[in-house]
Scaffold this motif. Structure first.
Motif, short mmCIF file in Angstrom:
data_model
loop_
_atom_site.label_atom_id
_atom_site.label_comp_id
_atom_site.label_asym_id
_atom_site.label_seq_id
_atom_site.Cartn_x
_atom_site.Cartn_y
_atom_site.Cartn_z
N TYR A 1 41.86 51.52 42.21
CA TYR A 1 43.01 50.70 42.76
C TYR A 1 43.27 49.88 41.48
N ILE A 2 44.52 50.22 40.93
CA ILE A 2 45.03 49.27 39.95
C ILE A 2 45.88 48.18 40.54
N VAL A 3 45.16 46.87 40.25
CA VAL A 3 45.47 45.67 40.91
C VAL A 3 46.15 44.83 40.08
N ALA A 4 47.54 44.50 40.26
CA ALA A 4 48.25 43.39 39.51
C ALA A 4 48.03 41.96 39.79
N THR A 5 47.60 41.18 38.90
CA THR A 5 47.11 39.82 39.05
C THR A 5 48.23 38.77 38.66
N PRO A 6 48.34 37.56 39.16
CA PRO A 6 49.21 36.67 38.75
C PRO A 6 49.20 36.43 36.94
N ILE A 7 50.43 36.37 36.44
CA ILE A 7 50.55 35.64 35.01
C ILE A 7 50.46 34.51 34.68
N GLY A 8 50.52 33.66 35.65
CA GLY A 8 50.56 32.02 35.49
C GLY A 8 50.13 31.31 36.69
N ASN A 9 51.17 31.44 37.84
CA ASN A 9 51.21 30.94 39.04
C ASN A 9 50.34 31.64 40.01
N LEU A 10 49.29 31.09 40.55
CA LEU A 10 48.02 31.61 41.26
C LEU A 10 48.81 32.08 42.66
N GLY A 11 49.99 31.49 42.98
CA GLY A 11 50.71 31.94 44.16
C GLY A 11 51.29 33.32 44.28
N ASP A 12 51.56 33.83 42.92
CA ASP A 12 51.92 35.09 42.76
C ASP A 12 51.11 36.25 43.30
N ILE A 13 49.89 36.18 43.67
CA ILE A 13 48.98 37.14 44.02
C ILE A 13 49.44 37.70 45.49
N THR A 14 49.52 38.97 45.23
CA THR A 14 49.97 39.51 46.75
C THR A 14 48.83 39.58 47.88
N LEU A 15 49.49 39.64 49.21
CA LEU A 15 48.51 39.72 50.10
C LEU A 15 47.69 41.04 49.96
N ARG A 16 48.51 42.00 49.67
CA ARG A 16 47.61 43.36 49.54
C ARG A 16 46.53 43.42 48.42
N ALA A 17 46.98 42.81 47.27
CA ALA A 17 46.06 42.66 46.19
C ALA A 17 44.62 41.70 46.72
N ILE A 18 45.00 40.65 47.51
CA ILE A 18 43.85 39.96 47.94
C ILE A 18 42.95 40.97 48.86
N ASP A 19 43.53 41.56 49.77
CA ASP A 19 42.78 42.64 50.51
C ASP A 19 42.01 43.57 49.70
N VAL A 20 42.61 44.02 48.96
CA VAL A 20 41.98 45.18 47.98
C VAL A 20 40.57 44.73 47.17
N LEU A 21 41.09 43.41 46.58
CA LEU A 21 40.11 42.84 45.71
C LEU A 21 38.86 42.49 46.60
N ARG A 22 38.95 42.09 47.99
CA ARG A 22 38.10 41.53 48.99
C ARG A 22 37.13 42.73 49.26
N ARG A 23 38.00 43.80 49.39
CA ARG A 23 37.28 45.20 50.21
C ARG A 23 36.61 45.95 48.72
N SER A 24 37.11 45.65 47.55
CA SER A 24 36.45 46.75 46.48
C SER A 24 34.88 46.66 46.55
N ASP A 25 34.21 47.69 46.03
CA ASP A 25 33.02 47.55 45.83
C ASP A 25 32.40 47.12 44.39
N VAL A 26 33.58 47.30 43.48
CA VAL A 26 33.40 46.92 41.94
C VAL A 26 34.69 46.63 41.68
N ILE A 27 34.82 45.67 40.63
CA ILE A 27 36.05 45.21 40.10
C ILE A 27 35.86 45.42 38.63
N ALA A 28 36.56 46.13 37.98
CA ALA A 28 36.48 46.34 36.53
C ALA A 28 37.53 45.41 35.97
#
Length: 286
Positions: free
Chosen positions: A18-45
């Protein structure tokens, strides 16, 4: 367009990368889908476990992190690919969209060759954010990454891009910005440029002007933060009639021969080089 069905967040993610984009400055720019994928991933590279660790702590996510940067070995990539064959592996960069001047290209390429399912979770990207702010033509644009550090390599790169009829987008660091703008002023004195910095943060700035004007500003006001440097497309030849070619030639003749001055102005404006050379010789003699 029919919206995709909502994911069942109580279930494990499907195996894959899963290729996940994260904020470039403002943490409010994280998407709901990104949060879900990061929370349910087994490993984060990630590039830097400390940087990603801070983001995950802010989001309240406990995750298994594995470092993966530009210096990752073949064996390290092979281990991640092996994991992605049986588990959900998320790939993030320190900020923004992975692979855009960030690590990940080889991992994604080799994962695809291995038949692993790959999913992209789009989000913030500094290059696109800068383009939206600059007000430069955006029907065609070319992202060219970081400019080379050494003067000759930088000049060769810019010369190679001179004929590209599109807005050019570069990433640059604050300590190198003025020097790069000086180099751009030598090659493209008439093009409109923009510097976008501190994107999405409190002191977000986008300043437009010629390369010389921008270089002078940042010499007096040294910048901080990550920078997107944008260069407008070449001036169309038919639009050059209103340009003061004599003024451009005189400025160039102060530092170089008529032949080189003609070449520089021709490259910047699209005007005929032979005619410019003849005029440069007249100006030099007069």
């Amino acid at each position: 367009m029919t919206p995709a069905p909502a994911a069942d967040q109580s279930q494990p993610l499907e195996k894959g990368l899963y290729i996940v984009a994260t904020p470039i400055g403002n943490l409010g720019d994280i998407t709901l889908r990104a949060i879900d994928v990061l929370r349910r991933s087994d490993v984060i590279a990630c590039e830097d476990t400390r940087v990603t660790g801070k983001l995950l702590k802010h989001l309240g996510i406990a995750a298994r992190l594995q470092r993966h940067d530009d210096h990752a070995s073949d064996a390290a990539r092979a281990r991640l690919i092996a994991l992605a064959q049986t588990q959900a592996v998320a790939l993030v960069s320190d900020a923004g969209t992975p692979l855009i001047s960030d690590p990940g290209y080889r991992l994604v390429s080799e994962a695809r060759e291995a038949g692993i399912a790959i999913t992209t979770i789009p989000g913030a990207c500094a290059a696109i954010a800068g383009l939206t702010l600059a007000g430069l033509p955006n029907d065609r644009f070319l992202f060219a990454g970081f400019l080379p550090v050494k003067d000759k390599a930088r000049a060769d790169t810019l010369t190679g891009l001179a004929g590209v009829e599109a807005t050019l987008i570069f990433y640059e660091t604050a300590p190198r910005l003025e020097r790069s703008l000086r180099a751009l002023a030598e090659i493209w004195p008439t093009r409109t440029m923009a510097v976008a910095r501190e994107l999405t943060k409190l002191h977000e700035e986008c300043r437009r002007g010629s390369a010389a004007e921008l270089a002078a500003h940042y010499a007096a006001h040294p910048p901080k933060g990550e920078i997107v440097l944008l260069v407008g497309p070449p001036v169309a030849a038919e639009a050059c009639e209103d340009l003061d070619s004599d003024a451009l030639l005189r400025a160039a003749l102060a530092e170089m021969s008529p032949a080189k001055a003609a070449g520089k102005v021709a490259k910047a404006t699209g005007l005929d080089r032979a005619a410019l050379y003849a005029r440069a010789v007249e100006l030099k003699a007069g």
